[in-house]
Design an enzyme around this catalytic site. Structure first.
Site, PDB file in Angstrom:
ATOM      1  N   ARG A   1     -20.552 -57.150  20.504  1.00  0.00           N
ATOM      2  CA  ARG A   1     -19.627 -57.608  19.453  1.00  0.00           C
ATOM      3  C   ARG A   1     -18.788 -58.813  19.856  1.00  0.00           C
ATOM      4  O   ARG A   1     -18.318 -59.531  18.972  1.00  0.00           O
ATOM      5  CB  ARG A   1     -18.718 -56.443  19.041  1.00  0.00           C
ATOM      6  CG  ARG A   1     -19.483 -55.214  18.537  1.00  0.00           C
ATOM      7  CD  ARG A   1     -20.339 -55.518  17.321  1.00  0.00           C
ATOM      8  NE  ARG A   1     -20.973 -54.311  16.794  1.00  0.00           N
ATOM      9  CZ  ARG A   1     -21.593 -54.252  15.609  1.00  0.00           C
ATOM     10  NH1 ARG A   1     -21.673 -55.322  14.842  1.00  0.00           N
ATOM     11  NH2 ARG A   1     -22.164 -53.132  15.214  1.00  0.00           N
TER      12      ARG A   1
ATOM     13  N   ARG B   1      -9.214 -44.783  -4.673  1.00  0.00           N
ATOM     14  CA  ARG B   1      -9.582 -45.708  -3.589  1.00  0.00           C
ATOM     15  C   ARG B   1     -10.844 -46.507  -3.896  1.00  0.00           C
ATOM     16  O   ARG B   1     -11.130 -47.500  -3.224  1.00  0.00           O
ATOM     17  CB  ARG B   1      -9.775 -44.949  -2.280  1.00  0.00           C
ATOM     18  CG  ARG B   1     -11.012 -44.057  -2.268  1.00  0.00           C
ATOM     19  CD  ARG B   1     -11.257 -43.505  -0.887  1.00  0.00           C
ATOM     20  NE  ARG B   1     -12.281 -42.464  -0.904  1.00  0.00           N
ATOM     21  CZ  ARG B   1     -12.819 -41.956   0.187  1.00  0.00           C
ATOM     22  NH1 ARG B   1     -12.428 -42.360   1.362  1.00  0.00           N
ATOM     23  NH2 ARG B   1     -13.725 -41.007   0.104  1.00  0.00           N
TER      24      ARG B   1
ATOM     25  N   ARG C   1     -20.550 -47.891  13.847  1.00  0.00           N
ATOM     26  CA  ARG C   1     -21.996 -47.804  14.071  1.00  0.00           C
ATOM     27  C   ARG C   1     -22.289 -47.485  15.540  1.00  0.00           C
ATOM     28  O   ARG C   1     -23.384 -47.025  15.871  1.00  0.00           O
ATOM     29  CB  ARG C   1     -22.687 -49.110  13.677  1.00  0.00           C
ATOM     30  CG  ARG C   1     -22.642 -49.416  12.196  1.00  0.00           C
ATOM     31  CD  ARG C   1     -23.382 -48.377  11.373  1.00  0.00           C
ATOM     32  NE  ARG C   1     -24.764 -48.202  11.773  1.00  0.00           N
ATOM     33  CZ  ARG C   1     -25.784 -48.976  11.388  1.00  0.00           C
ATOM     34  NH1 ARG C   1     -25.569 -49.978  10.576  1.00  0.00           N
ATOM     35  NH2 ARG C   1     -27.012 -48.733  11.809  1.00  0.00           N
TER      36      ARG C   1
HETATM   37  C1  LIG Z   1     -24.737 -59.173  15.159  1.00  0.00           C
HETATM   38  C2  LIG Z   1     -25.061 -57.802  14.599  1.00  0.00           C
HETATM   39  C3  LIG Z   1     -25.629 -57.686  13.359  1.00  0.00           C
HETATM   40  C4  LIG Z   1     -25.942 -56.428  12.824  1.00  0.00           C
HETATM   41  N1  LIG Z   1     -26.493 -56.326  11.576  1.00  0.00           N
HETATM   42  C5  LIG Z   1     -26.805 -55.126  11.056  1.00  0.00           C
HETATM   43  C6  LIG Z   1     -27.393 -54.982   9.759  1.00  0.00           C
HETATM   44  O1  LIG Z   1     -27.649 -55.960   9.062  1.00  0.00           O
HETATM   45  N2  LIG Z   1     -27.651 -53.738   9.289  1.00  0.00           N
HETATM   46  C7  LIG Z   1     -27.414 -52.625  10.021  1.00  0.00           C
HETATM   47  O2  LIG Z   1     -27.691 -51.519   9.571  1.00  0.00           O
HETATM   48  N3  LIG Z   1     -26.846 -52.715  11.269  1.00  0.00           N
HETATM   49  C8  LIG Z   1     -26.550 -53.913  11.790  1.00  0.00           C
HETATM   50  N4  LIG Z   1     -25.982 -53.994  13.045  1.00  0.00           N
HETATM   51  C9  LIG Z   1     -25.669 -52.754  13.763  1.00  0.00           C
HETATM   52  C10 LIG Z   1     -26.714 -52.459  14.871  1.00  0.00           C
HETATM   53  O3  LIG Z   1     -28.002 -52.306  14.320  1.00  0.00           O
HETATM   54  C11 LIG Z   1     -26.338 -51.161  15.611  1.00  0.00           C
HETATM   55  O4  LIG Z   1     -26.385 -50.070  14.721  1.00  0.00           O
HETATM   56  C12 LIG Z   1     -24.956 -51.210  16.203  1.00  0.00           C
HETATM   57  O5  LIG Z   1     -24.734 -52.428  16.859  1.00  0.00           O
HETATM   58  C13 LIG Z   1     -24.782 -50.042  17.169  1.00  0.00           C
HETATM   59  O6  LIG Z   1     -25.386 -50.367  18.404  1.00  0.00           O
HETATM   60  P1  LIG Z   1     -26.362 -49.390  19.178  1.00  0.00           P
HETATM   61  O7  LIG Z   1     -27.570 -49.084  18.356  1.00  0.00           O
HETATM   62  O8  LIG Z   1     -26.613 -49.988  20.525  1.00  0.00           O
HETATM   63  O9  LIG Z   1     -25.567 -48.008  19.228  1.00  0.00           O
HETATM   64  P2  LIG Z   1     -24.552 -47.339  20.261  1.00  0.00           P
HETATM   65  O10 LIG Z   1     -24.057 -46.113  19.616  1.00  0.00           O
HETATM   66  O11 LIG Z   1     -23.554 -48.323  20.737  1.00  0.00           O
HETATM   67  O12 LIG Z   1     -25.479 -46.830  21.418  1.00  0.00           O
HETATM   68  C14 LIG Z   1     -25.583 -47.399  22.714  1.00  0.00           C
HETATM   69  C15 LIG Z   1     -27.011 -47.219  23.176  1.00  0.00           C
HETATM   70  O13 LIG Z   1     -27.286 -45.817  23.323  1.00  0.00           O
HETATM   71  C16 LIG Z   1     -28.639 -45.579  22.938  1.00  0.00           C
HETATM   72  N5  LIG Z   1     -28.638 -44.700  21.750  1.00  0.00           N
HETATM   73  C17 LIG Z   1     -27.593 -44.409  20.945  1.00  0.00           C
HETATM   74  N6  LIG Z   1     -27.950 -43.561  19.983  1.00  0.00           N
HETATM   75  C18 LIG Z   1     -29.257 -43.309  20.174  1.00  0.00           C
HETATM   76  C19 LIG Z   1     -30.203 -42.516  19.482  1.00  0.00           C
HETATM   77  N7  LIG Z   1     -29.879 -41.798  18.419  1.00  0.00           N
HETATM   78  N8  LIG Z   1     -31.454 -42.483  19.940  1.00  0.00           N
HETATM   79  C20 LIG Z   1     -31.833 -43.194  21.030  1.00  0.00           C
HETATM   80  N9  LIG Z   1     -30.979 -43.979  21.729  1.00  0.00           N
HETATM   81  C21 LIG Z   1     -29.708 -44.035  21.309  1.00  0.00           C
HETATM   82  C22 LIG Z   1     -29.263 -46.932  22.626  1.00  0.00           C
HETATM   83  O14 LIG Z   1     -29.867 -47.430  23.794  1.00  0.00           O
HETATM   84  C23 LIG Z   1     -28.061 -47.751  22.234  1.00  0.00           C
HETATM   85  O15 LIG Z   1     -28.247 -49.152  22.376  1.00  0.00           O
HETATM   86  C24 LIG Z   1     -25.676 -55.246  13.575  1.00  0.00           C
HETATM   87  C25 LIG Z   1     -25.105 -55.377  14.854  1.00  0.00           C
HETATM   88  C26 LIG Z   1     -24.800 -56.633  15.375  1.00  0.00           C
HETATM   89  C27 LIG Z   1     -24.168 -56.726  16.748  1.00  0.00           C
END
Ligand SMILES: Cc1cc2nc3c(=O)[nH]c(=O)nc-3n(C[C@H](O)[C@H](O)[C@H](O)COP(=O)(O)OP(=O)(O)OC[C@H]3O[C@@H](n4cnc5c(N)ncnc54)[C@H](O)[C@@H]3O)c2cc1C
Length: 288
Positions: free
Chosen positions: A238, A211, A127
């Site tokens: 994480r 699979r 993700r």
């Molecule tokens: C404890 C926990 C529980 C979670 N539960 C769920 C759940 O129930 N369901 C679910 O679907 N997901 C869940 N997630 C996943 C979460 O929603 C994020 O998708 C995931 O952690 C990736 O983090 P990020 O969005 O910061 O992306 P990263 O790819 O790590 O991006 C880093 C940063 O870059 C910026 N960025 C990246 N892409 C974009 C974009 N396209 N547009 C604008 N800015 C961007 C943002 O500022 C982002 O924070 C969970 C995560 C955690 C840690």
């Protein structure tokens, strides 16, 4: 140099199904830094500015830090005698974090092999999209001969859950192999949906259908690369209390590897021991 690594042992059920009990996190690469080719560029500003002396700093930094620091200092051509010297790298990186000048951290990347981690874990890891690269085992190209599973920490010291886990993975492996055998037979009988032009395509058609019976507990080895800005963000998200302990375990090991390879950049992280036995980290500088 020996790169940091956390290895994981392989166990087998009585029926021979292989499984692992914790994630192996192995650092397999990192960005190297060599500024020697920049000597003419530095000298070209004239002897009086003494930019060339940058190459003779008496303190040697780790590659990632030397690279990020040079890239950051280039922004202001802060390369002469009044610059931050390598001995002050800790202060330099604290300023980067405080000012959220995190783009500088994108210049260096670390590369990892992660194994002994399951498909649920990789689904969470991937993700993270920004500043990362992944190469994950394809369940379409590999067959049942390389199937391994991962036992969750909650099951390992509970005899009933452990026994259920072993029974289940034996069943899952047997079911996969039986489905693959039946699918192969159907393919040879001419079933249209399983046909392909090359031998590789034929195997893929069987594997991709078989699979579907595999559980989340199947091992999913993955090569993972992140630049250090992304790596910090992932560790903060994480290796955090609310995260699943499986990904927290990996994130904590990623942090330990990263801290060994870039001690100034990761020096702000503090370990927090949690009752489930898998530590978290905290920092005052989240998401630089
Ligand atoms: C404890 C926990 C529980 C979670 N539960 C769920 C759940 O129930 N369901 C679910 O679907 N997901 C869940 N997630 C996943 C979460 O929603 C994020 O998708 C995931 O952690 C990736 O983090 P990020 O969005 O910061 O992306 P990263 O790819 O790590 O991006 C880093 C940063 O870059 C910026 N960025 C990246 N892409 C974009 C974009 N396209 N547009 C604008 N800015 C961007 C943002 O500022 C982002 O924070 C969970 C995560 C955690 C840690």
């Amino acid at each position: 140099m020996t790169l940091p690594a956390f290895q994981s042992e392989v166990f087998r059920t009585a029926r021979g199904t292989p499984y692992l009990k914790s994630a192996g996190v192995v650092m397999i690469g990192y960005t190297k830094f060599d500024l020697s080719g920049a000597r003419p560029f530095l000298a070209g500003f004239g002897d009086e500015l003494r930019f060339e002396d940058y190459l003779d700093d008496p303190v040697t930094l780790q590659d990632a830090e030397a690279l990020m620091k040079f890239c950051g200092q280039l922004c202001y051509l802060s390369l002469g005698q009044k610059r931050s010297w390598n001995k002050d790298a800790a202060t330099y990186f604290r300023n980067i974090k405080e000012s959220k000048h995190g783009s500088v951290l994108e210049h260096a990347s670390f590369n990892f092999l992660i194994y002994g981690a399951d498909r649920a874990f990789t689904h969470e890891l991937v993700r993270h999209r920004s500043g990362v690269a992944y190469s994950q085992v394809s369940q379409r190209y590999v067959d049942g001969s390389v199937l391994r599973f991962v036992e969750r920490r909650e099951y390992q010291s509970d005899p009933e859950l452990h026994a259920r886990f072993e029974t289940w993975i034996d069943l899952a492996r047997a079911e996969y192999n039986e489905r693959a055998t039946i699918l192969m037979a159907r393919q040879q009988e001419g079933l249209e949906v399983l046909q392909g032009e090359k031998a590789r395509d034929l195997r893929k058609k069987v594997n991709q259908a078989a699979r579907s019976c595999l559980p989340n507990e199947v091992e999913a080895p993955i090569c993972f690369t992140a630049n250090l800005r992304a790596l910090r963000h992932i560790v903060e998200m994480r290796a955090d209390k609310p995260a699943d302990i499986a990904i927290r375990d990996v994130a904590f090991k990623l942090y330990l590897c990263a801290e060994q390879m870039s001690s100034n950049l990761f020096s702000d992280y503090e370990r927090v021991n949690l009752p489930d036995g898998v530590p978290a980290v905290t920092t005052p500088y989240r998401k630089v």
